[in-house]
Design a protein around this motif. Structure first.
Motif, PDB file in Angstrom:
ATOM      1  N   THR A 120       0.810  -1.226   0.000  1.00  0.00           N
ATOM      2  CA  THR A 120       0.000   0.000   0.000  1.00  0.00           C
ATOM      3  C   THR A 120       0.844   1.277   0.000  1.00  0.00           C
ATOM      4  N   GLY A 121       2.137   1.135  -0.182  1.00  0.00           N
ATOM      5  CA  GLY A 121       2.995   2.303  -0.338  1.00  0.00           C
ATOM      6  C   GLY A 121       3.365   3.024   0.929  1.00  0.00           C
ATOM      7  N   VAL A 122       3.354   2.335   2.055  1.00  0.00           N
ATOM      8  CA  VAL A 122       3.766   2.956   3.319  1.00  0.00           C
ATOM      9  C   VAL A 122       5.242   3.344   3.239  1.00  0.00           C
ATOM     10  N   ASN A 123       5.538   4.565   3.658  1.00  0.00           N
ATOM     11  CA  ASN A 123       6.910   5.079   3.564  1.00  0.00           C
ATOM     12  C   ASN A 123       7.811   4.655   4.711  1.00  0.00           C
ATOM     13  N   LEU A 236      -5.262   0.844   5.868  1.00  0.00           N
ATOM     14  CA  LEU A 236      -4.358   1.184   4.777  1.00  0.00           C
ATOM     15  C   LEU A 236      -5.076   1.218   3.434  1.00  0.00           C
ATOM     16  N   TYR A 237      -5.994   0.281   3.216  1.00  0.00           N
ATOM     17  CA  TYR A 237      -6.673   0.264   1.922  1.00  0.00           C
ATOM     18  C   TYR A 237      -7.753   1.341   1.808  1.00  0.00           C
ATOM     19  N   GLU A 238      -8.285   1.806   2.933  1.00  0.00           N
ATOM     20  CA  GLU A 238      -9.153   2.982   2.866  1.00  0.00           C
ATOM     21  C   GLU A 238      -8.308   4.200   2.483  1.00  0.00           C
ATOM     22  N   THR A 239      -7.082   4.258   2.982  1.00  0.00           N
ATOM     23  CA  THR A 239      -6.175   5.342   2.598  1.00  0.00           C
ATOM     24  C   THR A 239      -5.886   5.286   1.104  1.00  0.00           C
ATOM     25  N   VAL A 240      -5.587   4.096   0.596  1.00  0.00           N
ATOM     26  CA  VAL A 240      -5.340   3.916  -0.832  1.00  0.00           C
ATOM     27  C   VAL A 240      -6.560   4.336  -1.649  1.00  0.00           C
TER      28      VAL A 240
END
Length: 245
Positions: A120-123, A236-240
């Motif tokens: 999900t692209g977490v930094n 995380l997928y709600e963020t995406v």
């Protein structure tokens, strides 16, 4: 535990710490109070190395060698400095997304979260030095190797990390049932750090007091909570989803 990722013996562990090896956790035999063990304890506390007391049977399962009452695990990854990582992400003009794990203790849950974070692209992922899940063979396996792709920061105190992120313009959102807000009430298109709590007690109350937002997942079943790695995936997928719009 993978044997190449462990050190056994009191003197060997002391020397590894002094050599600045990435010691993830040290397991200490209960009721072992020898002079050398006292030196090890001083070294652990001075360098703020994560440790726990365990029965000798646990140590014997970890290694068949003469462990002298102490076995250490070496992290298979190097840890990042929090301030350096956040500064570099902000300067790269990315919209930051961080995960803060407040004393999550299960290595497999940790690995599953890292795997979803990578997808999900977490930094970066922030954990506390004391009381957090180890980065060991189980973590690597459960993460499907993602642990090598997502920067992990170890910090002295979770609250200090949250204050720094807030000062850097990153909103902090805690996952907790102690709120009326759901994840669908939060604007995740902003630079964000999501805080997930431990498996047994959730996010620490002292942390909940300082975050910008609190959010929960709608629950319709009779079981009142999800596994933390599953809940983290939903956040995380709600963020995406929001960032794709």
């Amino acid at each position: 535990m993978e044997k190449e990722n462990q050190i056994f013996g009191i003197r060997a562990i002391i020397e590894a710490i002094q050599a600045k090896k990435e010691i993830d956790k040290v397991f200490i035999q209960k009721e072992n109070q020898g002079e050398l063990m006292q030196e090890l304890m001083k070294t652990l506390k001075k360098n703020n190395v994560n440790f726990s007391y365990v029965p000798v049977e646990k140590l014997n399962r970890l290694t068949s060698k003469n462990h002298q009452g102490a076995v250490a695990t070496i992290s298979p990854v190097s840890f990042y400095d929090l301030e350096t990582l956040i500064t570099s992400i902000i300067e790269s003009e990315k919209k930051p997304l961080f995960l803060v794990l407040d004393q999550l203790s299960d290595a497999r849950n940790f690995g599953a979260i890292i795997r979803t974070a990578e997808c999900t692209g977490v930094n970066g992922i922030i954990i506390q030095k004391q009381g957090s899940a180890p980065v060991n063979g189980d973590t690597v396996k459960t993460s499907a190797g993602a642990v090598f792709n997502v920067p992990i920061c170890k910090v002295e105190h979770i609250k200090d990390a949250i204050y720094f992120m807030q000062a850097s313009g990153i909103q902090t959102v805690a996952a907790t049932e102690k709120t009326d807000n759901t994840i669908y009430d939060i604007n995740f298109t902003e630079p964000t750090a999501i805080i997930m709590g431990s498996e047994d007690r959730g996010v620490n109350p002292s942390v909940l007091k300082i975050v910008d937002h609190k959010a929960k997942l709608p629950m319709y079943g009779t079981i009142e909570s999800l596994n933390v790695s599953v809940a983290c995936g939903a956040f995380l997928y709600e963020t995406v989803r929001q960032r794709l719009i």
